[in-house]
Scaffold this active site. Structure first.
Site, PDB file in Angstrom:
ATOM      1  N   LYS A 166       0.769  -1.234   0.097  1.00 54.84           N
ATOM      2  CA  LYS A 166       0.010   0.047   0.010  1.00 54.84           C
ATOM      3  C   LYS A 166       0.905   1.121   0.044  1.00 54.84           C
ATOM      4  CE  LYS A 166      -3.289  -2.335   2.972  1.00 54.84           C
ATOM      5  NZ  LYS A 166      -3.815  -2.569   4.223  1.00 54.84           N
ATOM      6  N   ASP A 204      14.487  -0.370   1.872  1.00 60.07           N
ATOM      7  CA  ASP A 204      15.294  -0.457   3.140  1.00 60.07           C
ATOM      8  C   ASP A 204      16.339  -1.435   3.089  1.00 60.07           C
ATOM      9  OD1 ASP A 204      15.231  -0.108   5.997  1.00 60.07           O
ATOM     10  OD2 ASP A 204      13.880  -1.548   6.296  1.00 60.07           O
ATOM     11  N   VAL A 248      10.579   5.935   9.727  1.00 56.85           N
ATOM     12  CA  VAL A 248       9.700   7.170   9.178  1.00 56.85           C
ATOM     13  C   VAL A 248       8.115   6.729   8.828  1.00 56.85           C
ATOM     14  CG1 VAL A 248      11.787   8.548   8.590  1.00 56.85           C
ATOM     15  CG2 VAL A 248      10.597   7.184   7.010  1.00 56.85           C
ATOM     16  N   ASP A 300       3.659   3.834   6.782  1.00 55.54           N
ATOM     17  CA  ASP A 300       2.834   3.641   7.923  1.00 55.54           C
ATOM     18  C   ASP A 300       3.523   2.788   9.044  1.00 55.54           C
ATOM     19  OD1 ASP A 300       3.283   0.907   6.666  1.00 55.54           O
ATOM     20  OD2 ASP A 300       1.793  -0.077   8.139  1.00 55.54           O
ATOM     21  N   ARG A 311      -0.521   6.847   7.210  1.00 52.90           N
ATOM     22  CA  ARG A 311      -0.078   6.920   5.796  1.00 52.90           C
ATOM     23  C   ARG A 311      -0.581   8.140   5.172  1.00 52.90           C
ATOM     24  NH1 ARG A 311       1.580   1.600   4.082  1.00 52.90           N
ATOM     25  NH2 ARG A 311       0.166   0.016   4.968  1.00 52.90           N
TER      26      ARG A 311
HETATM   27  P1  IMP Z   1      12.665  -3.825   2.257  1.00 55.23           P
HETATM   28  O1  IMP Z   1      12.089  -4.965   1.605  1.00 55.23           O
HETATM   29  O2  IMP Z   1      13.353  -4.220   3.702  1.00 55.23           O
HETATM   30  O3  IMP Z   1      13.545  -2.969   1.287  1.00 55.23           O
HETATM   31  O4  IMP Z   1      11.307  -3.015   2.957  1.00 55.23           O
HETATM   32  C1  IMP Z   1      10.784  -2.346   1.936  1.00 55.23           C
HETATM   33  C2  IMP Z   1       9.272  -2.220   2.856  1.00 55.23           C
HETATM   34  O5  IMP Z   1       9.682  -2.044   4.229  1.00 55.23           O
HETATM   35  C3  IMP Z   1       8.860  -0.749   2.479  1.00 55.23           C
HETATM   36  O6  IMP Z   1       7.735  -0.787   1.493  1.00 55.23           O
HETATM   37  C4  IMP Z   1       7.831  -0.602   3.604  1.00 55.23           C
HETATM   38  O7  IMP Z   1       6.464  -0.712   3.599  1.00 55.23           O
HETATM   39  C5  IMP Z   1       8.661  -1.081   4.835  1.00 55.23           C
HETATM   40  N1  IMP Z   1       9.783   0.010   5.719  1.00 55.23           N
HETATM   41  C6  IMP Z   1      10.889   0.010   5.597  1.00 55.23           C
HETATM   42  N2  IMP Z   1      11.398   1.072   6.255  1.00 55.23           N
HETATM   43  C7  IMP Z   1      10.179   1.608   6.715  1.00 55.23           C
HETATM   44  C8  IMP Z   1      10.280   2.925   7.445  1.00 55.23           C
HETATM   45  O8  IMP Z   1      11.027   3.534   7.939  1.00 55.23           O
HETATM   46  N3  IMP Z   1       8.810   3.370   7.770  1.00 55.23           N
HETATM   47  C9  IMP Z   1       7.666   2.451   7.281  1.00 55.23           C
HETATM   48  N4  IMP Z   1       7.948   1.414   6.518  1.00 55.23           N
HETATM   49  C10 IMP Z   1       8.962   0.984   6.115  1.00 55.23           C
HETATM   50 MG    MG Z   2       5.047  -1.147   2.523  1.00 55.33          MG
END
Ligand code: IMP
Ligand code: MG
Length: 178
Positions: free
Chosen positions: A42, A102, A152, A158, A164
């Site tokens: 989302k 992330d 954040v 969220d 959001r």
């Molecule tokens: P990744 O798969 O670890 O790169 O994470 C991506 C997903 O983690 C993003 O689409 C977010 O939904 C969530 N995410 C990572 N860091 C944050 C943050 O600081 N705030 C909110 N959601 C986060």
């Molecule tokens: Mg997400």
């Protein structure tokens, strides 16, 4: 809701200037060729909708969904909940759009899935990038802002499903994290 925010990291005006800059780059890159924006739900719904309205060339829109966060601020196991149909992807140039890069697992996995479904090309565009958190080798082709290792919320991002709808990006107070 604003009482849960310790400080504003990126105010609304700066966000929109960053989105405008990305939209110009995307427009120049794809000018003259058809492409599809795949918005990752989302979190990217607000970013993607602001972004595509500033891209004045033809594009199609599709959605993917993945989740890895529950009521926590650390990444958990990833599950893919939705992918575009084969027809939306096959032979197309895809711009995969997410809220934040992330650890990298979400975008890496979605990019691989889209390529496996026959996408001709997959480029990635993120609103925020947290390079210090990367757990695997993956970089986005485009990003609006780089952020430090902070959790954040706002502008689509969220915590446990909330915040959001904040028009800015903010840092949550510890007391709001359970
Ligand atoms: P990744 O798969 O670890 O790169 O994470 C991506 C997903 O983690 C993003 O689409 C977010 O939904 C969530 N995410 C990572 N860091 C944050 C943050 O600081 N705030 C909110 N959601 C986060
Ligand atoms: Mg997400």
């Amino acid at each position: 809701m604003n009482h849960d925010i310790e400080r504003v990291l990126i105010p609304e005006g700066e966000i929109l200037a960053g989105v405008e800059r990305l939209a110009r780059e995307i427009t120049e890159f794809y000018r003259g060729s058809e492409f599809t924006v795949v918005s990752v739900l989302k979190g990217s719904c607000i970013f993607a909708s602001d972004l595509i309205r500033r891209i004045p060339i033809p594009l199609e829109l599709a959605f993917a969904a993945a989740h890895s966060y529950g009521a926590r601020t650390e990444a958990g196991e990833l599950s893919i909940d939705l992918l575009p149909t084969g027809n939306e992807v096959r032979g197309r140039r895809i711009l995969l759009v997410d809220d934040i890069l992330d650890t990298g697992q979400t975008l890496k996995r979605l990019k691989d899935e889209l390529l496996a479904s026959g996408a001709g090309e997959v480029r990635t565009c993120v609103f925020l990038d947290k390079p210090s958190r990367r757990a695997l080798e993956f970089e986005a082709d485009l990003r609006a802002f780089e952020v430090d290792n902070l959790f954040v919320v706002g502008y689509g991002l969220d915590y446990a499903g909330r915040y959001r709808n904040l028009p800015y990006v903010g840092v949550l107070r510890d007391a709001a994290i359970s």
